[in-house]
Design a protein around this motif. Structure first.
Motif, PDB file in Angstrom:
ATOM      1  N   UNK A 145       8.386  -2.488   8.154  1.00  0.00           N
ATOM      2  CA  UNK A 145       8.577  -2.822   9.586  1.00  0.00           C
ATOM      3  C   UNK A 145       8.412  -1.672  10.894  1.00  0.00           C
ATOM      4  N   UNK A 146       9.151  -0.282   9.938  1.00  0.00           N
ATOM      5  CA  UNK A 146       8.569   0.658  10.504  1.00  0.00           C
ATOM      6  C   UNK A 146       7.657   1.444  10.454  1.00  0.00           C
TER       7      UNK A 146
ATOM      8  N   UNK B 131      12.359  -2.782   6.260  1.00  0.00           N
ATOM      9  CA  UNK B 131      11.999  -2.829   7.249  1.00  0.00           C
ATOM     10  C   UNK B 131      12.103  -1.593   7.540  1.00  0.00           C
TER      11      UNK B 131
ATOM     12  N   UNK C  10       3.130  -0.112  12.076  1.00  0.00           N
ATOM     13  CA  UNK C  10       2.718   0.238  13.082  1.00  0.00           C
ATOM     14  C   UNK C  10       2.224   1.999  13.181  1.00  0.00           C
TER      15      UNK C  10
ATOM     16  N   UNK D 277      16.521   6.424   6.513  1.00  0.00           N
ATOM     17  CA  UNK D 277      17.034   5.711   6.022  1.00  0.00           C
ATOM     18  C   UNK D 277      16.269   5.580   4.534  1.00  0.00           C
TER      19      UNK D 277
ATOM     20  N   UNK E  27       6.001  10.283  13.340  1.00  0.00           N
ATOM     21  CA  UNK E  27       8.067  10.050  13.124  1.00  0.00           C
ATOM     22  C   UNK E  27       7.831   8.599  12.555  1.00  0.00           C
ATOM     23  N   UNK E  28       7.456   7.874  12.002  1.00  0.00           N
ATOM     24  CA  UNK E  28       8.278   6.652  11.544  1.00  0.00           C
ATOM     25  C   UNK E  28       8.414   7.044   9.671  1.00  0.00           C
TER      26      UNK E  28
ATOM     27  N   UNK F 253      11.568   8.987  10.226  1.00  0.00           N
ATOM     28  CA  UNK F 253      12.992   7.575   9.935  1.00  0.00           C
ATOM     29  C   UNK F 253      13.466   7.357   9.288  1.00  0.00           C
ATOM     30  N   UNK F 254      12.149   6.676   8.180  1.00  0.00           N
ATOM     31  CA  UNK F 254      12.558   6.083   6.882  1.00  0.00           C
ATOM     32  C   UNK F 254      13.250   6.866   6.187  1.00  0.00           C
TER      33      UNK F 254
END
Lengths: 121, 489, 497
Positions: free
Chosen positions: A50-51, A47, A54, A84, A76-77, A80-81
């Motif tokens: 996946x983030x 995952x 892109x 995560x 940003x990803x 976020x990650x």
């Protein structure tokens, strides 16, 4: 022919999906609790990919403002990650802690053996 | 203005009184005499309150109380109309008599857990009054379920395996049918009609087609399990394991009458008699009621246990009232209303007698009753009067009810109903008269031990109800007036 | 005062979060309990203030750290999540006093403070999920609550608690990961994580990307279904509820699954429903089908359980089916029924689990056969169990009836006659499993061990009585349950495309 082309052009997604499936399969198929956690971790890692994928723009640079560059990748990803990953680490850490306690209580970390011992008890 | 206000207060009082009684009774659990006084005083007050509502209702008033709006479509409200008035009168009057009887029975048989018994009884009565005065289906449903739950502990009073089994049947059948069939019927009524209020002429007129009406009627008939229409009658014989006062008041009067009362109200005030007869969706109901009457009578013939025979008799007799509703003639509906009162009084007499026999002699089977009339003349005399009532011959009030139901059947040329009534009258005679014959004309068994009449409260109670059976024939003014109001609308 | 007022949304999360940290530093169970109690009792006032504000003036938007949405994280409170916040914080506050003796009884002294710390962390997570308007933030809070839940469960006295916690951890993490995958799709499609913004941008996504939208919907639905234990993804729930400490079970049963349900409702109606014509998709029927299966199968399994906690756990699965049924029906009455059952079921189930916890406290067992006749020795506890049990059945005069009424009306509004009978049929099965317990606890003769027990002390009795009274009260006065749920349902359905 075009299918193969799509496949190759999106090879990064193929890897993501493979990791995803492999991780999930390990979780389901393995009875050893440590291996289950390994599988879970792989599943989560897919995952992350996946983030992040892109967010990358071909020919773009890191998002540090500079007059020399016009195109930046999306930062940003990554943020976020990062979060995560923290969640993932916490999960695996807690899972391993539970496995340790289970091992102390049952003397094994194999699921079927544990069920057997509970049935005997 | 003040008259209206006082009627409202009376309605609230009537519903709350039994619950107040139920709260007070445990306070006196260590003083049986005081405890029973509370029951009697509560019963007497309730009867008084209900009777004071009678006059305004006869004068044409329909006092009502709006308690609260629960949710969209669900309103807690009470309204006194003639049929409910009649039911409340019967229930509250017989509660006094039954309380006298209970005191004699429970003490003579040294029953355990008497405090709980009286508490549940009071709650059951409160729920019954709530059913009688309910303004809409929701309020009625609420009280209906409360009645089931309050009577469950009474059914399992003996706390043995048989009682538990019976209790399970009782709860599952009554709560089960009401949840699975009655509730969907109420929901559907709300969705179709947009109201749940009991309204003269019905609320479904012109809103539901024949098929939907037919299905709804079936849901109501079988959902109201307390009416004991076959094949949902099993709970009634099962409930006979309860102490006799419970069988007498609850399973001959309050609970089963709540069932047929509800059914009558649904037919008259939800569907509307005219709507139903116009749609022609009630032929099967005549057949089902008729089958119940005949089959239950035949089964009663074969019962040796006196209480079980009475129970099957109740199943059969209840369907007279259902039949009265199914005939869909105003006069038969009035007859059904009178029959509610008449059957209540005479059936309670029969149960009182059965309990009296058990208390005095511990006999429970019909075959043991040879010559018992000589030892217990009062009891068996009352029993004979009750039996005449069941058969429906003068001078008992039941005759009047049956007469009107029959009249309605003739009026509508419903020959099936006419023949059912005639056949069942013969059957009723066939299972009741032999008991009377045995009691008075057979020689007692040689080894029978010695016993006399039951304690005086029991004898007093059954004499009162037996007299009432005859008095209601002689002075039927009140039930007549109320039934007339009902059919006039 | 107005300064506090404008900060209410963040206080809802911050108070329990700070509380959790502080409690973790305490060593003595009593002081940890005292601090937790204070924190728990503050929260309903915060939630209540927001609920009143939302009802009076419409949704509250709070920009976290002053960063304006949609770039910054937004806390957004409308009627729906105000209701959920109110529910979670109130249940937590009401049942808190019960914890004092129950937790001390079931846990080692050294673990008590940790237990309370984990509870507050869990509470912070649950409230966070409910309050946030950011899809990724919701994931983080979901995991905060889940991780602390695993710990709470693992603290159960039996060694099987560890195993249940581990199984839940695996399932829960898979669920959360599915959810985050779905959010990832939405992010790629719209470039936004703000829920309102996603909904707005999703509506403009080209038709060639419809497939991706559906994939996102599928991942999120499955992920959240795992968290909320929608049949057949409920496998983790029975063990977790059975072996967790009694008080934790009561808390989790009342709140944890409810918050996941809230999130599903949010995605279903406020995000996907706004962007695409969700009613033309088969997903609604799919949810209805699974809900019916839950209502019937799980209830049926509950009939045969001999362990009271496990029986109630299966009953929870069935009751969750009622809630998701309302979501699947997606009409005014049906959705109101589903939403109001979130509240009603929370109250009843908390009461039931507390009653069982009280029995365990006195009689050291939750096996039905060992509890014979306990009703005569613990009359108040058993009476509370009885009333809440009838609530589960849905008898009129209890909160459960209100939910079923709305659901049945919703089903009939759609013309689904058969569904009405399935709903009431499930009630009938509930009657069987509740009735079976009632017969044993009230009517059987008490054994020698049971003859010695009595009702628990006031601190345990009071929460139980409050919840029981609430079960009856909300069966009559539904302004604050069905009224609010109906308002929420109206605004959710009004936004649908």
């Amino acid at each position: 022919m075009s299918a193969v082309r799509t496949f190759i052009e999106h090879y990064n997604y193929v890897i993501t999906i493979l990791l995803m499936m492999a991780g999930l399969y390990i979780v389901v198929a393995r009875g050893n609790m440590v291996k289950k956690l390994v599988g879970l971790s792989i599943f989560q890692t897919s995952v992350y990919l996946l983030y992040i994928e892109p967010g990358k723009i071909l020919g773009a640079t890191a998002p540090i403002l500079d007059p020399a560059f016009k195109v930046y990748s999306n930062p940003l990803p990554h943020v976020l990650i990062l979060t995560a990953i923290v969640v993932g680490i916490a999960t695996v850490a807690l899972g391993l802690a539970l496995v340790v306690r289970i091992n102390e209580a049952y003397g094994t970390v194999e699921e079927d053996e544990i069920f057997e011992r509970d049935r005997d008890a | 203005m003040s008259a209206v206000a006082s009627s409202e207060a009376l309605i609230v009082l009537a519903i709350l009184l039994p619950f107040v009684g139920a709260l007070l009774i445990p306070l006196f659990r260590h003083h049986p005499n005081l405890r029973e006084t509370v029951t009697l005083v509560t019963a007497a007050l309730l009867c008084f309150v209900v009777f004071s509502l009678l006059e305004p209702v006869l004068a044409g008033a329909r006092p009502e109380v709006h308690v609260l709006d629960v949710a969209q479509g669900l309103t807690l409200a009470f309204k006194v109309e003639p049929l409910g008035m009649l039911f409340a009168l019967v229930a509250s009057t017989l509660w006094i008599v039954n309380s006298i009887y209970s005191i004699g029975y429970m003490r003579a048989n040294k029953e355990p857990r008497q405090t709980g018994f009286y508490v549940c009884f009071a709650i059951a009565l409160g729920s019954t009054i709530g059913i009688a005065f309910a303004k809409n289906l929701f309020t009625l449903f609420l009280c209906y379920e409360a009645l089931t739950i309050a009577t469950y502990p009474l059914v399992v009073h003996n706390a043995n395996a048989e009682a538990f089994r019976a209790g399970r049947v009782y709860l599952m059948l009554l709560l089960g049918t009401s949840l699975v069939l009655f509730l969907p019927a109420i929901v559907a009524t709300w969705v179709i009609a947009g109201t749940l209020d009991f309204t003269p002429g019905g609320i479904l007129a012109g809103k539901a087609g024949p098929a939907v009406t037919g299905i709804l009627l079936a849901l109501f008939v079988f959902g109201i399990g307390k009416a004991a229409v076959m094949p949902l009658h099993f709970w009634l014989p099962a409930a006979m394991v309860a102490p006799t006062p419970v069988s007498a008041l609850l399973h001959a009067v309050a609970v089963v009458k709540a069932g047929v009362f509800t059914l009558l109200k649904v037919v008259v005030l939800i569907f509307g008699v005219d709507t139903l007869s116009a749609l022609g969706q009630s032929g099967w109901l005549t057949a089902v009621a008729g089958a119940t009457i005949v089959i239950a009578s035949v089964v009663a013939l074969k019962q040796d246990n006196l209480k079980r025979r009475l129970a099957y008799s109740t199943v059969s007799q209840l369907s007279y009232i259902v039949l009265g509703a199914a005939i869909l003639a105003p006069i038969s509906v009035a007859g059904a209303a009178i029959y509610i009162a008449a059957h209540a009084v005479s059936k309670i007499t029969l149960f009182f007698a059965a309990g009296s026999i058990y208390t005095a002699s511990h006999l429970t089977e019909v075959s043991q009753l040879d010559g018992i009339g000589r030892r217990m003349p009062w009891t068996m005399g009352a029993f004979a009067i009750g039996a005449l009532g069941m058969i429906g011959i003068p001078p008992t009030a039941n005759f009047l009810g049956k007469w009107f139901i029959l009249g309605g059947a003739m009026q509508t040329a419903n020959w099936l109903a006419v023949s059912i009534i005639i056949v069942s009258t013969v059957l009723n005679a066939a299972y009741f008269l032999p008991i009377v014959y045995r009691a008075f004309f057979c020689a007692p068994a040689a080894h029978a031990h010695d016993y006399g009449e039951a304690p005086w409260p029991i004898v007093l109670a059954l004499t009162m109800t037996a007299s009432a059976t005859i008095l209601m024939f002689v002075w039927p003014d009140i039930p007549f007036a109320l039934a007339k109001l009902l059919s006039d609308r | 005062m107005s300064a506090v007022r404008s900060q209410l949304p963040i206080l809802q999360v911050l108070v329990p979060l700070l509380g959790a940290v502080l409690v973790a530093f305490l060593r003595r169970g009593t002081s940890a309990f005292a601090l937790t109690l204070v924190v728990s009792w503050i929260l309903p006032f915060v939630a209540g203030a927001m609920l009143l504000q939302v009802l009076a003036t419409g949704p509250i938007s709070y920009a976290l750290g002053g960063w304006a949405p949609p770039i910054g994280i937004e806390y957004r409170v409308d009627v729906l999540n105000a209701m959920v916040l109110m529910l979670v914080s109130t249940v937590g506050a009401v049942i808190m006093p019960f914890a004092y003796r129950s937790v001390a009884f079931e846990l080692d002294d050294s673990k008590e403070a940790w237990f309370y710390s984990m509870y507050l962390l869990c509470l912070a997570g649950l409230l966070g999920v409910a309050v946030t308007g950011d899809a990724f933030n919701a994931f983080v809070f979901l995991e905060i609550s889940s991780l602390s839940t695993y710990v709470l469960i693992a603290m159960g006295p039996d060694r099987r608690a560890l195993l249940s916690a581990f199984q839940y951890l695996i399932m829960g993490t898979i669920g959360a990961t599915f959810y985050v995958i779905g959010v990832g799709f939405l992010y790629v499609l719209t470039g936004s994580l703000n829920m309102v913004d996603i909904a707005a941008r999703l509506a403009t996504v080209g038709p060639d990307q419809g497939q991706a939208v559906l994939t996102a919907l599928a991942f999120i639905t499955v992920g959240l279904s795992l968290k909320l234990a929608l049949f057949p993804l409920h496998a983790w729930l029975p063990n977790a509820y059975t072996y967790a400490p009694s008080w934790a079970t009561a808390f989790l049963a009342a709140t944890a699954t409810k918050v996941a349900i809230y999130l599903l409702v949010r995605y279903y109606f406020s995000i996907f429903g706004v962007a695409i014509d969700i009613r033309s998709l088969p997903i609604g029927d799919f949810i209805v089908g699974l809900s019916i299966a839950a209502m019937l199968v799980a209830s049926f399994v509950a009939v045969f359980e001999t362990n009271l906690k496990r029986m109630l756990a299966y009953s929870s699965v069935a009751q969750i089916g009622y809630i998701t049924l309302g979501i699947g029906l997606a009409n005014q009455a049906g959705l109101t029924g589903g939403l109001v059952h979130i509240v009603n079921h929370a109250l009843m189930k908390a009461a039931l689990f507390l009653a069982v916890g009280a029995m365990f406290y006195r009689a050291y067992t939750v096996e039905l056969k060992d509890l014979a006749g306990i009703g005569r020795k613990m009359p108040l506890t058993t009476a509370a169990f009885t009333i809440a049990g009838f609530g589960l059945v849905g008898t009129p005069g209890t909160a459960g009836f209100i939910s079923k009424w709305y659901l049945a009306v919703g089903a009939l509004d759609k013309g689904w006659w058969l569904l009405v009978f399935l709903i009431v049929g499930s009630s009938l099965i509930a009657l069987v499993y509740v009735g079976r317990v009632l017969e044993v606890v009230w009517l059987r003769e008490p054994s020698v061990e049971i003859a010695k027990v009595r009702d628990p002390p006031l601190s345990m009795m009071a929460p139980l009585i409050v919840l029981t009274i609430a079960t009856i009260y909300f069966g009559f006065d539904t302004e604050w349950t069905a009224g609010v749920a109906s308002t929420a349902a109206k605004s959710l359905l009004g936004g649908l495309r």
